[in-house]
Write a protein that holds these residues in place. Structure first.
Motif, PDB file in Angstrom:
ATOM      1  N   GLN A  37       0.813  -1.210   0.000  1.00  0.00           N
ATOM      2  CA  GLN A  37       0.000   0.000   0.000  1.00  0.00           C
ATOM      3  C   GLN A  37       0.854   1.271   0.000  1.00  0.00           C
ATOM      4  N   VAL A  38       2.177   1.128   0.126  1.00  0.00           N
ATOM      5  CA  VAL A  38       3.085   2.270   0.224  1.00  0.00           C
ATOM      6  C   VAL A  38       3.694   2.569  -1.144  1.00  0.00           C
ATOM      7  N   MET A  39       3.634   3.830  -1.554  1.00  0.00           N
ATOM      8  CA  MET A  39       4.273   4.208  -2.814  1.00  0.00           C
ATOM      9  C   MET A  39       5.770   3.940  -2.720  1.00  0.00           C
ATOM     10  N   PRO A  40       6.337   3.193  -3.666  1.00  0.00           N
ATOM     11  CA  PRO A  40       7.771   2.866  -3.588  1.00  0.00           C
ATOM     12  C   PRO A  40       8.639   4.087  -3.841  1.00  0.00           C
ATOM     13  N   ALA A  41       9.889   3.966  -3.427  1.00  0.00           N
ATOM     14  CA  ALA A  41      10.854   5.046  -3.651  1.00  0.00           C
ATOM     15  C   ALA A  41      11.155   5.173  -5.136  1.00  0.00           C
ATOM     16  N   ARG A  42      11.578   6.355  -5.534  1.00  0.00           N
ATOM     17  CA  ARG A  42      11.901   6.608  -6.933  1.00  0.00           C
ATOM     18  C   ARG A  42      13.345   6.272  -7.278  1.00  0.00           C
ATOM     19  N   THR A  43      14.225   6.296  -6.279  1.00  0.00           N
ATOM     20  CA  THR A  43      15.636   5.983  -6.512  1.00  0.00           C
ATOM     21  C   THR A  43      16.107   4.977  -5.477  1.00  0.00           C
ATOM     22  N   PRO A  44      17.144   4.193  -5.772  1.00  0.00           N
ATOM     23  CA  PRO A  44      17.650   3.212  -4.808  1.00  0.00           C
ATOM     24  C   PRO A  44      18.050   3.828  -3.470  1.00  0.00           C
ATOM     25  N   ASP A  45      18.535   5.057  -3.494  1.00  0.00           N
ATOM     26  CA  ASP A  45      18.969   5.707  -2.260  1.00  0.00           C
ATOM     27  C   ASP A  45      17.813   5.955  -1.291  1.00  0.00           C
ATOM     28  N   GLU A  46      16.581   5.899  -1.795  1.00  0.00           N
ATOM     29  CA  GLU A  46      15.428   6.232  -0.961  1.00  0.00           C
ATOM     30  C   GLU A  46      14.699   5.014  -0.394  1.00  0.00           C
ATOM     31  N   HIS A  47      15.093   3.795  -0.804  1.00  0.00           N
ATOM     32  CA  HIS A  47      14.363   2.605  -0.350  1.00  0.00           C
ATOM     33  C   HIS A  47      14.434   2.444   1.173  1.00  0.00           C
ATOM     34  N   TRP A  48      15.585   2.638   1.745  1.00  0.00           N
ATOM     35  CA  TRP A  48      15.743   2.458   3.187  1.00  0.00           C
ATOM     36  C   TRP A  48      14.947   3.524   3.947  1.00  0.00           C
ATOM     37  N   ALA A  49      15.014   4.760   3.509  1.00  0.00           N
ATOM     38  CA  ALA A  49      14.250   5.827   4.153  1.00  0.00           C
ATOM     39  C   ALA A  49      12.749   5.554   4.066  1.00  0.00           C
ATOM     40  N   THR A  50      12.308   4.988   2.945  1.00  0.00           N
ATOM     41  CA  THR A  50      10.890   4.667   2.776  1.00  0.00           C
ATOM     42  C   THR A  50      10.468   3.555   3.719  1.00  0.00           C
ATOM     43  N   LEU A  51      11.325   2.537   3.887  1.00  0.00           N
ATOM     44  CA  LEU A  51      11.011   1.453   4.809  1.00  0.00           C
ATOM     45  C   LEU A  51      10.966   1.967   6.248  1.00  0.00           C
ATOM     46  N   LEU A  52      11.886   2.839   6.621  1.00  0.00           N
ATOM     47  CA  LEU A  52      11.853   3.417   7.965  1.00  0.00           C
ATOM     48  C   LEU A  52      10.573   4.226   8.168  1.00  0.00           C
ATOM     49  N   TRP A  53      10.180   4.993   7.149  1.00  0.00           N
ATOM     50  CA  TRP A  53       8.939   5.762   7.255  1.00  0.00           C
ATOM     51  C   TRP A  53       7.739   4.838   7.383  1.00  0.00           C
ATOM     52  N   ALA A  54       7.695   3.773   6.583  1.00  0.00           N
ATOM     53  CA  ALA A  54       6.547   2.863   6.570  1.00  0.00           C
ATOM     54  C   ALA A  54       6.367   2.145   7.892  1.00  0.00           C
ATOM     55  N   THR A  55       7.410   2.100   8.716  1.00  0.00           N
ATOM     56  CA  THR A  55       7.337   1.429  10.012  1.00  0.00           C
ATOM     57  C   THR A  55       7.437   2.426  11.164  1.00  0.00           C
ATOM     58  N   GLY A  56       7.097   3.671  10.895  1.00  0.00           N
ATOM     59  CA  GLY A  56       7.036   4.688  11.937  1.00  0.00           C
ATOM     60  C   GLY A  56       8.364   5.119  12.512  1.00  0.00           C
ATOM     61  N   ARG A  57       9.444   4.935  11.736  1.00  0.00           N
ATOM     62  CA  ARG A  57      10.771   5.235  12.258  1.00  0.00           C
ATOM     63  C   ARG A  57      11.424   6.464  11.626  1.00  0.00           C
ATOM     64  N   GLY A  58      10.727   7.145  10.770  1.00  0.00           N
ATOM     65  CA  GLY A  58      11.353   8.276  10.101  1.00  0.00           C
ATOM     66  C   GLY A  58      10.331   9.138   9.393  1.00  0.00           C
ATOM     67  N   SER A  59      10.822  10.204   8.804  1.00  0.00           N
ATOM     68  CA  SER A  59       9.969  11.139   8.071  1.00  0.00           C
ATOM     69  C   SER A  59      10.349  11.136   6.597  1.00  0.00           C
ATOM     70  N   LEU A  60       9.360  11.408   5.755  1.00  0.00           N
ATOM     71  CA  LEU A  60       9.584  11.559   4.326  1.00  0.00           C
ATOM     72  C   LEU A  60       8.869  12.821   3.867  1.00  0.00           C
ATOM     73  N   ALA A  61       9.516  13.569   3.017  1.00  0.00           N
ATOM     74  CA  ALA A  61       8.918  14.800   2.496  1.00  0.00           C
ATOM     75  C   ALA A  61       7.605  14.485   1.787  1.00  0.00           C
ATOM     76  N   GLY A  62       6.572  15.231   2.127  1.00  0.00           N
ATOM     77  CA  GLY A  62       5.288  15.058   1.486  1.00  0.00           C
ATOM     78  C   GLY A  62       4.427  13.948   2.048  1.00  0.00           C
ATOM     79  N   ARG A  63       4.912  13.241   3.077  1.00  0.00           N
ATOM     80  CA  ARG A  63       4.133  12.169   3.678  1.00  0.00           C
ATOM     81  C   ARG A  63       4.054  12.386   5.184  1.00  0.00           C
ATOM     82  N   PRO A  64       2.870  12.286   5.766  1.00  0.00           N
ATOM     83  CA  PRO A  64       2.763  12.470   7.217  1.00  0.00           C
ATOM     84  C   PRO A  64       3.458  11.341   7.962  1.00  0.00           C
ATOM     85  N   ARG A  65       4.053  11.668   9.079  1.00  0.00           N
ATOM     86  CA  ARG A  65       4.723  10.645   9.879  1.00  0.00           C
ATOM     87  C   ARG A  65       3.692   9.662  10.428  1.00  0.00           C
TER      88      ARG A  65
END
Length: 358
Positions: A160-188
């Motif tokens: 259900q989570v929009m995937p990252a656009r670049t390889p460098d963003e996959h880890w940040a996206t996974l952290l965000w999806a599990t409540g461990r980080g922030s992503l621009a344009g997405r609520p924590r």
């Protein structure tokens, strides 16, 4: 295809061991980042999850957790914890590799079971995320996990989570999806659950939810991790898979309301595809579609599967009806929906429409 299995678990174990060993001389009694457990207790939790996943699959337990847990011996320290994680990771990776296709075992989220690939994905997620929690608390400045590993976990557990656009963003996206980080344009996120693919029994076949990763492979001409009957998958199944892959890439895919593979229970051979054109609309109506390989037609598989899928969907909150739109000349398909309890409605777009109401 974004694979998930024993190799991915082993890759995650190797990453975890490398990171954690850089901190074995530090104080593991401190709380792990964002958790109520100490770092040592968090490592024990990881090991316990890995062994539990292996136990669920080997026991073929379908109703509840196998009643045991893993605890470190009294006096165990950080290096001991890493060794136990390596050992437990080896167990679950071996079990995942040797579990036959179609075997599912109990896990509560979200439908009460998962297959071997689902357990591999969960094991990989536990390793990556809790290694991060421990490293964060101990001040370990570690390299992110392999980007492909993070991308695979997202595709298998967070469709259900929009995937990252670049390889460098996959880890940040996974952290965000599990409540461990922030992503621009997405609520924590303060609440989250991962998603294991749904499986719906339907007599001689089983409807297996197709993950975005498997759908992308099917759309590109692959098998999607399935063994297909000769002549399969048919064109309609590949087009439906392409739709799932595109919806996932754009962040609008909704688990449950995508595509399912029809797999014969007797031999684990896929014979067709079935599913929805998207989630229910504002009136609670969802459109269904299906497609069988030529060699599987005329045997009643589609009617059995459509009846079970429709029963499941109409029991979901907010669903009022299911719609099937069929060409006037396609009499076999019209017979399928009729046998599954659909009734004729007003024509739509120069085609016959059939409805089944809740």
């Amino acid at each position: 295809m974004l694979c998930m299995g024993g190799d991915q678990v082993e890759e995650a174990v190797a990453h975890a061991a490398k990171v954690l060993r850089t901190a074995v001389g530090r104080d593991w009694s401190v709380k792990a980042g964002g958790l109520d457990w100490s770092c040592l207790e968090t490592a024990e939790h990881v090991a316990g999850c890995l062994v539990a996943y292996a136990g669920q699959l080997t026991a073929r337990e379908t109703e509840t957790w196998v009643p045991f847990e893993v605890t470190f011996d009294e006096g165990s320290g950080p290096e001991d914890a890493v060794r136990v994680i390596e050992s437990a990771g080896g167990l679950v990776s071996a079990v995942v590799r040797t579990t036959p296709p179609g075997v599912r075992a109990f896990h509560p989220y979200p439908y009460g079971s998962a297959d071997a690939r689902g357990f591999a994905a969960m094991a990989t997620a536990e390793l990556l995320l809790h290694t991060h929690d421990i490293g964060q608390a101990l001040g370990v400045d570690a390299e992110p996990p392999p980007a492909a590993l993070c991308e695979a976990v997202l595709a298998w557990l967070f469709p259900q989570v929009m995937p990252a656009r670049t390889p460098d963003e996959h880890w940040a996206t996974l952290l965000w999806a599990t409540g461990r980080g922030s992503l621009a344009g997405r609520p924590r996120l303060d609440k989250w659950r991962w998603h294991n693919a749904l499986s719906i029994p339907a007599g001689r076949v089983t409807l297996r939810e197709v993950s975005p990763a498997a759908a992308a492979d099917l759309a590109m001409g692959g098998a999607g991790g399935l063994t297909w009957i000769e002549g399969g998958p048919f064109d309609g199944t590949r087009r439906a898979a392409e739709g799932v892959a595109k919806a996932y890439a754009s962040g609008v895919h909704r688990p449950e309301w995508g595509m399912f593979a029809l797999v014969r229970t007797e031999d684990e051979v896929a014979v067709g595809g079935m599913g929805f054109h998207g989630p229910p609309d504002e009136e609670g109506v969802a459109e269904v579609g299906y497609d069988l390989a030529v060699g599987a037609r005329g045997r009643g598989y589609a009617s059995e599967a459509l009846r079970s899928l429709s029963d499941w969907a109409l029991a979901r909150p907010g669903v009022s009806a299911l719609l099937a739109v069929i060409d006037h000349a396609n009499e076999p398909s019209q017979a399928v929906v009729t046998r599954a309890g659909y009734v004729r409605a007003s024509d739509r777009e120069n085609a016959r429409a059939y409805l089944r109401r809740a």
